[in-house]
Scaffold this motif. Sequence first.
Motif, PDB file in Angstrom:
ATOM      1  N   VAL A   1      40.057  47.975  37.537  1.00 14.35           N
ATOM      2  CA  VAL A   1      39.102  46.866  37.545  1.00 14.35           C
ATOM      3  C   VAL A   1      38.282  46.814  36.262  1.00 14.35           C
ATOM      4  O   VAL A   1      38.324  45.835  35.532  1.00 14.35           O
TER       5      VAL A   1
ATOM      6  N   GLY B   1      39.971  46.303  32.981  1.00 11.48           N
ATOM      7  CA  GLY B   1      40.462  44.923  32.992  1.00 11.48           C
ATOM      8  C   GLY B   1      39.350  43.951  32.685  1.00 11.48           C
ATOM      9  O   GLY B   1      39.502  43.041  31.863  1.00 11.48           O
ATOM     10  N   ILE B   2      38.200  44.165  33.325  1.00  8.52           N
ATOM     11  CA  ILE B   2      37.083  43.249  33.123  1.00  8.52           C
ATOM     12  C   ILE B   2      36.620  43.305  31.673  1.00  8.52           C
ATOM     13  O   ILE B   2      36.364  42.282  31.046  1.00  8.52           O
TER      14      ILE B   2
ATOM     15  N   VAL C   1      39.074  41.460  29.652  1.00  8.07           N
ATOM     16  CA  VAL C   1      38.887  40.015  29.839  1.00  8.07           C
ATOM     17  C   VAL C   1      37.653  39.552  29.075  1.00  8.07           C
ATOM     18  O   VAL C   1      37.658  38.532  28.383  1.00  8.07           O
TER      19      VAL C   1
ATOM     20  N   VAL D   1      45.714  40.835  30.936  1.00  8.24           N
ATOM     21  CA  VAL D   1      45.459  42.009  31.782  1.00  8.24           C
ATOM     22  C   VAL D   1      46.415  41.929  32.959  1.00  8.24           C
ATOM     23  O   VAL D   1      46.333  41.006  33.769  1.00  8.24           O
ATOM     24  N   LYS D   2      47.329  42.874  33.035  1.00 12.87           N
ATOM     25  CA  LYS D   2      48.385  42.766  34.042  1.00 12.87           C
ATOM     26  C   LYS D   2      48.358  43.932  35.014  1.00 12.87           C
ATOM     27  O   LYS D   2      49.376  44.289  35.597  1.00 12.87           O
ATOM     28  N   THR D   3      47.181  44.614  35.096  1.00 10.21           N
ATOM     29  CA  THR D   3      47.147  45.829  35.917  1.00 10.21           C
ATOM     30  C   THR D   3      47.336  45.524  37.405  1.00 10.21           C
ATOM     31  O   THR D   3      47.808  46.362  38.145  1.00 10.21           O
ATOM     32  N   ASN D   4      46.923  44.372  37.847  1.00 13.92           N
ATOM     33  CA  ASN D   4      47.177  44.029  39.246  1.00 13.92           C
ATOM     34  C   ASN D   4      47.213  42.510  39.405  1.00 13.92           C
ATOM     35  O   ASN D   4      46.876  41.766  38.486  1.00 13.92           O
TER      36      ASN D   4
ATOM     37  N   GLU E   1      45.443  40.345  40.953  1.00 10.20           N
ATOM     38  CA  GLU E   1      44.229  39.559  40.785  1.00 10.20           C
ATOM     39  C   GLU E   1      43.970  39.290  39.303  1.00 10.20           C
ATOM     40  O   GLU E   1      43.591  38.185  38.919  1.00 10.20           O
ATOM     41  N   PHE E   2      44.198  40.347  38.494  1.00 13.54           N
ATOM     42  CA  PHE E   2      43.956  40.162  37.070  1.00 13.54           C
ATOM     43  C   PHE E   2      45.006  39.268  36.443  1.00 13.54           C
ATOM     44  O   PHE E   2      44.722  38.525  35.504  1.00 13.54           O
TER      45      PHE E   2
ATOM     46  N   LEU F   1      43.777  35.964  37.254  1.00 15.61           N
ATOM     47  CA  LEU F   1      42.612  35.653  36.427  1.00 15.61           C
ATOM     48  C   LEU F   1      43.041  35.344  34.988  1.00 15.61           C
ATOM     49  O   LEU F   1      42.609  34.351  34.399  1.00 15.61           O
ATOM     50  N   SER F   2      43.915  36.221  34.464  1.00 18.17           N
ATOM     51  CA  SER F   2      44.385  36.024  33.091  1.00 18.17           C
ATOM     52  C   SER F   2      45.052  34.669  32.948  1.00 18.17           C
ATOM     53  O   SER F   2      44.752  33.911  32.018  1.00 18.17           O
TER      54      SER F   2
END
Lengths: 98, 616
Positions: B310, B313-314, B317, B335-338, B340-341, B344-345
Amino acid sequence: MVVTQKREEKHLVLTLEGRLDTTTAPQLEEVLKSSLGGVTHLTLDLAKLVYVSSAGLRVILGAQKQMSKLDGMVVKNVNETVMDVFEVTGFKEILTLE
Amino acid sequence: MRKTFQKWLFLFVVVAFIVTFCISFSIESRQAKGNAVGLIRLKMEDARKQIVVNRENIATVRSIVDAAALAKARAFAKIVALQPSVLKRGEELEDIRRRLDVDELHVSDERGILIADIPAEYIGYDMAASEQSAEFLAALHDPNFALVQEPRRKGISGEMFQYAGVARTGTPGIVQIGYHPKRLQAAVEVADIANLSAGFRIGKSGKIIVGEAGKIVSIDNPAFLGKSLKEYGFSDKQLRRGESEFVANLQGVRYLCLSSSYEGYKLIGILPLSEMYVGRNEMGLFLVVCNLILFAVVFALVSVLVQRVVIDGIYSVNRSLERITQGDLNERVEVKTNNEFVALSEGINSTVTALKEAIAEAAARIDAELEVARAIQRSSLPGVFSSFPGRDEFDVYATMGTAKEVGGDFYDFFLIGENRLAVVIADVSGKGIPASLFMMTTKTLLQNLTEAGASPERVFSEANKYLCENNEIGMFVTAFMGILELDTGRFTYVNAGHNPPLFRKAGGRYSWLKSPPGFVLGGMEGTRYRERELLFQAGDRLFLYTDGVTEALNLREELFSDLRLEETLNADVAREMDVTTLLKHVQGEIDRFTDGADQADDITMLGLEYKGKVKG
């Protein structure tokens, strides 16, 4: 262009370095807008100003008009190139030059 | 943010730890108590059973002992009946006693008076003399009489002694034997309630206390035997309790107690609370250690995961957003860690893309609008140079090369009546739409005032007044205007801060038409303008220009300069050129000088040649 500010109580000295033209005039305008609060006397030091265009003149005229209601504005160390412009445009007559 | 998160995570973990601990502690406590109560109950039950078994044992031993005693008594009676002479012979009696393994032998006559005895000192004793012996008198009348007495304490030693007797065979009388009921005594001693406590242990240091009528009759510590239960530490209230458990402070130790009544006894099972909670405390310690490790691991893992998944990633971002905010619309958030990101990305990227498109669209629209503005501006200037057909007194030509942006230069020339030609060149401070609007206003003003017949200095004064009144943004315009009387060649001009024009007498050289200028138009209210005069003769020329000419820059950032302009105009090659060609030539020289450098300002020129009054 580089604008250096030096404030002594109600007296602000702005030193302009470089070219004061269409692209840099807004920069000076911004400085004047944000720094003139409480200033009653303004000095423009143009020793290192190599060029001034009509857009630059407009900002100088604006400052002159604003300061004329207070303790006035002085323009000093005007070099030959800039002085030519002041002469041709009649600015020499309305500015307080030192 | 990371700190805030960790703070809350830590708080959560601590709370979870405490709650888990409290719950398991409470469950363990309850279980420990339940186990303890169960254990005590079981032991009490055993104790009760032990009492029963003891009693049964005693009864069995008693019946065996009784039967043996009666058999011996009957055997003795038979011997006496068969051989009455033994009564007289002490040695034989003693022999019989030994063989019967008893301590005493008594035989009475028909009156109940002892006639033969071992020991011999009882001879003559009347059985009716004591209550104990009197019980056997019934044998005098009942040949089937048989009795085994209860054992009694006898003598100083208090040892148990027991009598059994039957009726004499063939003659009235009593045959009695007396003995120490050793087995019975042993059985009774074993079964003594006082021994109960010693036989039972609850857990490691729990025990059973037996009370009878409020007194302690069995306890592990002999010092308290015979003392009251209250003295030991039980309260009346506790002693009145039924079978439910209670906690009592006994001799400085807290015990879990359970009491029950049985056959007049009060059995109380007690177990120290410390022992009862040993298991719980051990389990509690184990849980604390395990939970601490578990929660520490959870905290660390979640912390690391959140940091990785998180927070990093934040931050990433945010960094991208910062770059985007600073104007780099080519920045992409990756950001491709999960999931949600990723979402968001993609959301941010598509927004930025949309923004970019919108900006490009707006820019294109603005470009188009600027193009329109430029076209309008251009169309407002006199463009067709054959617009004075039949006028041979003068030749006028002008060019304007606009810079990228819409500029503020303009030129103008027009006839006033038949005899006068006005020429104007001007440069508005600044660029863009505002400058071009200001330029249009100025141009219209100057033309209207001039056509209304005002003199040049009056035109400028009036125009200045008007421009100052409606000038919130502080724009101004430098301008030069002259009016040429075509029949006389008289040229009246006025300058408002504009570059001085160059003038050439026919066949001569260009030189600056220098005169102190008035202040720029729109700059200062009440500025006075002074007009000057010049007399044109046939072949005289005037060259007007804006600072875009002299300030054109080459790649080395050098100015075209007044000097180069003057040289260009006075060059031999330019000497015989007509006005149109001359202006194009100057433009060519400027282009050659700048050599592809960006044009920063409008380049505007106007050339005027007076050809003299038309003859005839």
